[in-house]
Scaffold this motif. Structure first.
Motif, mmCIF file in Angstrom:
data_model
loop_
_atom_site.group_PDB
_atom_site.id
_atom_site.type_symbol
_atom_site.label_atom_id
_atom_site.label_comp_id
_atom_site.label_asym_id
_atom_site.label_seq_id
_atom_site.Cartn_x
_atom_site.Cartn_y
_atom_site.Cartn_z
ATOM 1 N N THR A 35 50.466 -48.090 91.519
ATOM 2 C CA THR A 35 49.875 -47.039 90.692
ATOM 3 C C THR A 35 48.369 -47.190 90.613
ATOM 4 O O THR A 35 47.712 -46.470 89.877
ATOM 5 N N GLY A 36 47.804 -48.134 91.340
ATOM 6 C CA GLY A 36 46.399 -48.453 91.174
ATOM 7 C C GLY A 36 46.227 -49.430 90.026
ATOM 8 O O GLY A 36 45.166 -49.970 89.804
ATOM 9 N N GLN A 37 47.304 -49.642 89.292
ATOM 10 C CA GLN A 37 47.307 -50.574 88.164
ATOM 11 C C GLN A 37 48.458 -51.550 88.326
ATOM 12 O O GLN A 37 49.104 -51.931 87.369
ATOM 13 N N GLY A 38 48.738 -51.920 89.543
ATOM 14 C CA GLY A 38 49.791 -52.878 89.797
ATOM 15 C C GLY A 38 50.837 -52.366 90.762
ATOM 16 O O GLY A 38 50.901 -51.186 91.075
ATOM 17 N N VAL A 39 51.633 -53.314 91.238
ATOM 18 C CA VAL A 39 52.725 -53.011 92.158
ATOM 19 C C VAL A 39 54.033 -53.323 91.447
ATOM 20 O O VAL A 39 54.193 -54.384 90.842
ATOM 21 N N SER A 70 50.983 -59.857 85.089
ATOM 22 C CA SER A 70 52.121 -58.941 85.026
ATOM 23 C C SER A 70 52.019 -58.100 83.763
ATOM 24 O O SER A 70 51.470 -58.541 82.753
ATOM 25 N N GLU A 71 52.543 -56.893 83.870
ATOM 26 C CA GLU A 71 52.579 -55.983 82.731
ATOM 27 C C GLU A 71 53.916 -55.251 82.740
ATOM 28 O O GLU A 71 54.284 -54.630 83.742
ATOM 29 N N LYS A 72 54.614 -55.340 81.653
ATOM 30 C CA LYS A 72 55.916 -54.669 81.509
ATOM 31 C C LYS A 72 55.662 -53.225 81.096
ATOM 32 O O LYS A 72 54.944 -52.962 80.134
ATOM 33 N N ARG A 73 56.247 -52.288 81.841
ATOM 34 C CA ARG A 73 56.177 -50.858 81.512
ATOM 35 C C ARG A 73 57.581 -50.299 81.615
ATOM 36 O O ARG A 73 58.097 -50.123 82.714
ATOM 37 N N GLY A 74 58.173 -50.053 80.472
ATOM 38 C CA GLY A 74 59.561 -49.605 80.462
ATOM 39 C C GLY A 74 60.452 -50.703 81.005
ATOM 40 O O GLY A 74 60.360 -51.847 80.586
ATOM 41 N N LYS A 75 61.296 -50.358 81.973
ATOM 42 C CA LYS A 75 62.197 -51.371 82.530
ATOM 43 C C LYS A 75 61.586 -52.111 83.723
ATOM 44 O O LYS A 75 62.185 -53.037 84.246
ATOM 45 N N TRP A 76 60.386 -51.715 84.147
ATOM 46 C CA TRP A 76 59.765 -52.324 85.323
ATOM 47 C C TRP A 76 58.595 -53.211 84.928
ATOM 48 O O TRP A 76 57.932 -52.988 83.932
ATOM 49 N N THR A 77 58.338 -54.186 85.781
ATOM 50 C CA THR A 77 57.158 -55.030 85.637
ATOM 51 C C THR A 77 56.237 -54.730 86.803
ATOM 52 O O THR A 77 56.682 -54.591 87.941
ATOM 53 N N TYR A 78 54.957 -54.615 86.499
ATOM 54 C CA TYR A 78 53.945 -54.350 87.513
ATOM 55 C C TYR A 78 53.042 -55.564 87.648
ATOM 56 O O TYR A 78 52.649 -56.170 86.648
ATOM 57 N N TYR A 79 52.723 -55.913 88.882
ATOM 58 C CA TYR A 79 51.940 -57.113 89.176
ATOM 59 C C TYR A 79 50.606 -56.752 89.821
ATOM 60 O O TYR A 79 50.521 -55.817 90.613
ATOM 61 N N THR A 80 49.582 -57.526 89.478
ATOM 62 C CA THR A 80 48.274 -57.417 90.111
ATOM 63 C C THR A 80 47.752 -58.827 90.384
ATOM 64 O O THR A 80 48.152 -59.789 89.720
#
Length: 108
Positions: A35-39, A70-80
């Motif tokens: 998203t440009g803010q993590g994978v 890492s950042e949790k967003r809803g049920k997914w975690t996004y990594y940078t």
């Protein structure tokens, strides 16, 4: 030098799946769940070809070593990638490299 933190970084870098995950985070494009803010975890899992628990285990080690955030967003975690963690690894290598005699540096 913080030897414990540095050791954790190099331990995290000592696994091929974690190296592949770092490379993927560094090169992921908008074609994936980036998203440009993590994978998204789902894309890391797909790229590594591992089960979800195994992928989560590897990503947890990278986060704990400070190489990834890492950042949790809803049920997914996004990594940078973490610039601070990568800087720690580079600084440790640079410090060691300065101790190498000049004649050995020229041979490389």
């Amino acid at each position: 030098m913080n030897f414990d933190g540095t050791a954790a970084v190099f331990k995290a870098l000592g696994d091929v799946h974690r190296l592949k995950a770092l490379h993927f985070l560094a090169t992921a494009d908008a074609g994936c769940c980036s998203t440009g803010q993590g994978v998204c975890t789902c894309d890391v899992q797909e790229r590594l070809g591992l089960s979800q628990p195994t992928t989560s285990h590897h990503m947890k080690i990278l986060v704990e070593a400070g190489l990834v955030t890492s950042e949790k967003r809803g049920k997914w975690t996004y990594y940078t990638l973490s610039a601070q963690g990568l800087h720690l690894a580079r600084t440790a290598i640079s410090a060691l490299l300065t101790a190498v005699p000049q004649t050995q540096k020229e041979a490389v």
